[in-house]
Design a protein around this motif. Sequence first.
Motif, PDB file in Angstrom:
ATOM      1  N   ILE A 164       0.824  -1.208   0.000  1.00 28.00           N
ATOM      2  CA  ILE A 164       0.000   0.000   0.000  1.00 28.00           C
ATOM      3  C   ILE A 164       0.861   1.261   0.000  1.00 28.00           C
ATOM      4  N   VAL A 165       2.020   1.164   0.699  1.00 27.12           N
ATOM      5  CA  VAL A 165       2.921   2.320   0.753  1.00 27.12           C
ATOM      6  C   VAL A 165       3.561   2.551  -0.616  1.00 27.12           C
ATOM      7  N   THR A 166       4.114   1.496  -1.200  1.00 30.59           N
ATOM      8  CA  THR A 166       4.773   1.671  -2.493  1.00 30.59           C
ATOM      9  C   THR A 166       3.747   2.046  -3.557  1.00 30.59           C
ATOM     10  N   PHE A 167       2.539   1.471  -3.450  1.00 29.88           N
ATOM     11  CA  PHE A 167       1.518   1.801  -4.440  1.00 29.88           C
ATOM     12  C   PHE A 167       1.092   3.262  -4.301  1.00 29.88           C
ATOM     13  N   ALA A 168       0.993   3.718  -3.078  1.00 29.06           N
ATOM     14  CA  ALA A 168       0.634   5.125  -2.881  1.00 29.06           C
ATOM     15  C   ALA A 168       1.696   6.036  -3.493  1.00 29.06           C
ATOM     16  N   LEU A 169       2.968   5.692  -3.289  1.00 31.49           N
ATOM     17  CA  LEU A 169       4.051   6.506  -3.872  1.00 31.49           C
ATOM     18  C   LEU A 169       3.995   6.445  -5.397  1.00 31.49           C
ATOM     19  N   ALA A 170       3.746   5.234  -5.939  1.00 36.06           N
ATOM     20  CA  ALA A 170       3.674   5.098  -7.391  1.00 36.06           C
ATOM     21  C   ALA A 170       2.503   5.892  -7.949  1.00 36.06           C
ATOM     22  N   MET A 171       1.365   5.859  -7.267  1.00 31.77           N
ATOM     23  CA  MET A 171       0.201   6.622  -7.726  1.00 31.77           C
ATOM     24  C   MET A 171       0.468   8.115  -7.646  1.00 31.77           C
ATOM     25  N   LEU A 172       1.241   8.500  -6.657  1.00 32.21           N
ATOM     26  CA  LEU A 172       1.627   9.908  -6.550  1.00 32.21           C
ATOM     27  C   LEU A 172       2.408  10.319  -7.790  1.00 32.21           C
ATOM     28  N   VAL A 173       3.328   9.462  -8.202  1.00 34.29           N
ATOM     29  CA  VAL A 173       4.130   9.756  -9.395  1.00 34.29           C
ATOM     30  C   VAL A 173       3.240   9.835 -10.631  1.00 34.29           C
ATOM     31  N   ILE A 174       2.433   8.777 -10.830  1.00 31.03           N
ATOM     32  CA  ILE A 174       1.598   8.734 -12.034  1.00 31.03           C
ATOM     33  C   ILE A 174       0.571   9.864 -12.010  1.00 31.03           C
ATOM     34  N   GLY A 175       0.019  10.127 -10.805  1.00 28.29           N
ATOM     35  CA  GLY A 175      -0.929  11.238 -10.690  1.00 28.29           C
ATOM     36  C   GLY A 175      -0.276  12.548 -11.076  1.00 28.29           C
ATOM     37  N   THR A 176       0.947  12.759 -10.618  1.00 31.20           N
ATOM     38  CA  THR A 176       1.676  13.987 -10.987  1.00 31.20           C
ATOM     39  C   THR A 176       1.863  14.056 -12.497  1.00 31.20           C
ATOM     40  N   VAL A 177       2.240  12.900 -13.084  1.00 30.65           N
ATOM     41  CA  VAL A 177       2.464  12.875 -14.530  1.00 30.65           C
ATOM     42  C   VAL A 177       1.184  13.250 -15.265  1.00 30.65           C
ATOM     43  N   ILE A 178       0.061  12.624 -14.870  1.00 28.68           N
ATOM     44  CA  ILE A 178      -1.196  12.855 -15.590  1.00 28.68           C
ATOM     45  C   ILE A 178      -1.671  14.288 -15.400  1.00 28.68           C
ATOM     46  N   ILE A 179      -1.662  14.756 -14.153  1.00 28.19           N
ATOM     47  CA  ILE A 179      -2.179  16.118 -13.891  1.00 28.19           C
ATOM     48  C   ILE A 179      -1.299  17.157 -14.565  1.00 28.19           C
ATOM     49  N   TYR A 180       0.017  17.017 -14.392  1.00 26.22           N
ATOM     50  CA  TYR A 180       0.911  18.011 -15.006  1.00 26.22           C
ATOM     51  C   TYR A 180       0.841  17.923 -16.525  1.00 26.22           C
ATOM     52  N   GLY A 181       0.751  16.682 -17.051  1.00 27.57           N
ATOM     53  CA  GLY A 181       0.680  16.508 -18.508  1.00 27.57           C
ATOM     54  C   GLY A 181      -0.526  17.210 -19.093  1.00 27.57           C
ATOM     55  N   PHE A 182      -1.687  17.033 -18.473  1.00 29.68           N
ATOM     56  CA  PHE A 182      -2.894  17.683 -19.009  1.00 29.68           C
ATOM     57  C   PHE A 182      -2.866  19.182 -18.774  1.00 29.68           C
ATOM     58  N   MET A 183      -2.272  19.605 -17.643  1.00 31.43           N
ATOM     59  CA  MET A 183      -2.198  21.046 -17.371  1.00 31.43           C
ATOM     60  C   MET A 183      -1.311  21.748 -18.384  1.00 31.43           C
ATOM     61  N   LYS A 184      -0.217  21.099 -18.708  1.00 30.31           N
ATOM     62  CA  LYS A 184       0.779  21.740 -19.573  1.00 30.31           C
ATOM     63  C   LYS A 184       0.395  21.619 -21.044  1.00 30.31           C
ATOM     64  N   HIS A 185      -0.075  20.438 -21.456  1.00 35.34           N
ATOM     65  CA  HIS A 185      -0.277  20.199 -22.880  1.00 35.34           C
ATOM     66  C   HIS A 185      -1.737  20.041 -23.262  1.00 35.34           C
ATOM     67  N   GLY A 186      -2.662  20.042 -22.293  1.00 35.57           N
ATOM     68  CA  GLY A 186      -4.063  19.842 -22.622  1.00 35.57           C
ATOM     69  C   GLY A 186      -4.258  18.478 -23.257  1.00 35.57           C
ATOM     70  N   LEU A 187      -5.089  18.445 -24.299  1.00 34.45           N
ATOM     71  CA  LEU A 187      -5.396  17.149 -24.919  1.00 34.45           C
ATOM     72  C   LEU A 187      -4.221  16.608 -25.717  1.00 34.45           C
ATOM     73  N   LYS A 188      -3.260  17.480 -26.025  1.00 33.36           N
ATOM     74  CA  LYS A 188      -2.077  17.005 -26.750  1.00 33.36           C
ATOM     75  C   LYS A 188      -1.305  15.963 -25.951  1.00 33.36           C
ATOM     76  N   PHE A 189      -1.544  15.977 -24.634  1.00 31.77           N
ATOM     77  CA  PHE A 189      -0.868  14.996 -23.776  1.00 31.77           C
ATOM     78  C   PHE A 189      -1.226  13.579 -24.205  1.00 31.77           C
ATOM     79  N   LEU A 190      -2.425  13.410 -24.794  1.00 27.56           N
ATOM     80  CA  LEU A 190      -2.846  12.086 -25.250  1.00 27.56           C
ATOM     81  C   LEU A 190      -1.986  11.602 -26.414  1.00 27.56           C
ATOM     82  N   GLY A 191      -1.275  12.534 -27.050  1.00 29.60           N
ATOM     83  CA  GLY A 191      -0.340  12.149 -28.116  1.00 29.60           C
ATOM     84  C   GLY A 191       0.732  11.198 -27.616  1.00 29.60           C
ATOM     85  N   LEU A 192       0.870  11.147 -26.300  1.00 29.22           N
ATOM     86  CA  LEU A 192       1.800  10.199 -25.672  1.00 29.22           C
ATOM     87  C   LEU A 192       1.505   8.770 -26.108  1.00 29.22           C
TER      88      LEU A 192
END
Lengths: 180, 250
Positions: B116-144
Amino acid sequence: MFVTAALAASTEAAQEGGGAFPPFDTSSYASQLFWLAITFGFFYWFIAKVISPRIGEILETRQDRIAGDLDMARDLQEKADEAHAAYEQELAQARTTAGEIGQKARDKAKAEAEAERQKVEGELASKLEEAESRIASIREKAMAEVGSIATDTTAAIVDQLVGTSVTKAELTKAVGAVRR
Amino acid sequence: MANDPIKQFEINTIVPLENVAGLDLSFTNSSLFMVATVATASAFLYFGSANRGLVPGRLQSMAEMSYEFVASMLRDAAGSQGMRFFPFVFSLFMFVLFANLFGMFPYFFTVTSHIIVTFALAMLVIGTVIIYGFMKHGLKFLGLFVPEGVPGVLVPLVVAIEVISFLSRPISLSVRLFANMLAGHITLKVFAGFVVSLGALGAVGIGGAILPLIMVVAMTALEFLVSFLQAYVFAVLTCMYLNDALHPSH
């Protein structure tokens, strides 16, 4: 139904102490997540606000200091190079000046010697001319005397042999014709 | 059951807070070691940078080394733009590293041996990636999910694969760390258990116990390596995922 039953069974087993594998025991998740959020949240804040700027500043200061020192070293090197160039230039100038002075002295000495030589030669030439003219006048005088002696001698000879006297003008004319 | 290799992962309540808004938020041994991890890592970095010496001492040298280690890792993976995530990656790395190393002390609890601890940290990372990606690039982030230069027919297939691989990232990231710590500690405990139980058998047993003892010593060294390596891997993968958020066109 099955899921809830299984979950109930597993929690029961966990409460009994033994059966459930602790990392998969969901009853502790809330507590772990809660304390992880607190501790990691604090840690992130502490790193972002205190540690990261501080170490970043230390490293930057060192970088600046090293860059500054390198710049200073480069400046000093440049100055040394400049001083060296100036020294070289002065040396070269001094060398040319010395050469010029030497040349001048040589030229002057040469000119003086030349002038002296010409003066001496001139003196010698004038003395020579003087001597020559004197010789010439002496010679002329002697030659003139030779003429009068010849005339006298001729007059005496004529007087002795012929017994008549001849005028002096005729004698001079005759002697002159003979001597020519 | 002193020899039970699972017992070391048990969570014991220290200060019960059993019903806060319907949740059990008790202060447990896990919480205690989270606090200890954060306190130790913070103290190390704080006192390491306290002198601000132009010529670093030992502690400062170590603090600077860890800083530059993570900084160069992040810069290599995500470029200079990635440096805005530096505090995040640095705190993740230091937290995981210190938690892993704390687990190496006998009788200490390993925070990162719980999924649960490692998963929480991993979700923190992925959550940061997704939120920052959409904030910075909008829908272009889906080009990933749509790599360039893929023939039209293959696009649905490739996109499906990319999406699955993206979704499996938090799982692989968390399970890798969790499984490594868990397996390492169980193996250590099992071999150490052999030493004890063989040693109890008399002269022959003591002779036979030497082999698992050597094993335990070697494994301990290996586990120290794994502790560092897993923290490093976690941080490197975080950097690479953050790079996706910064430059999704790759």
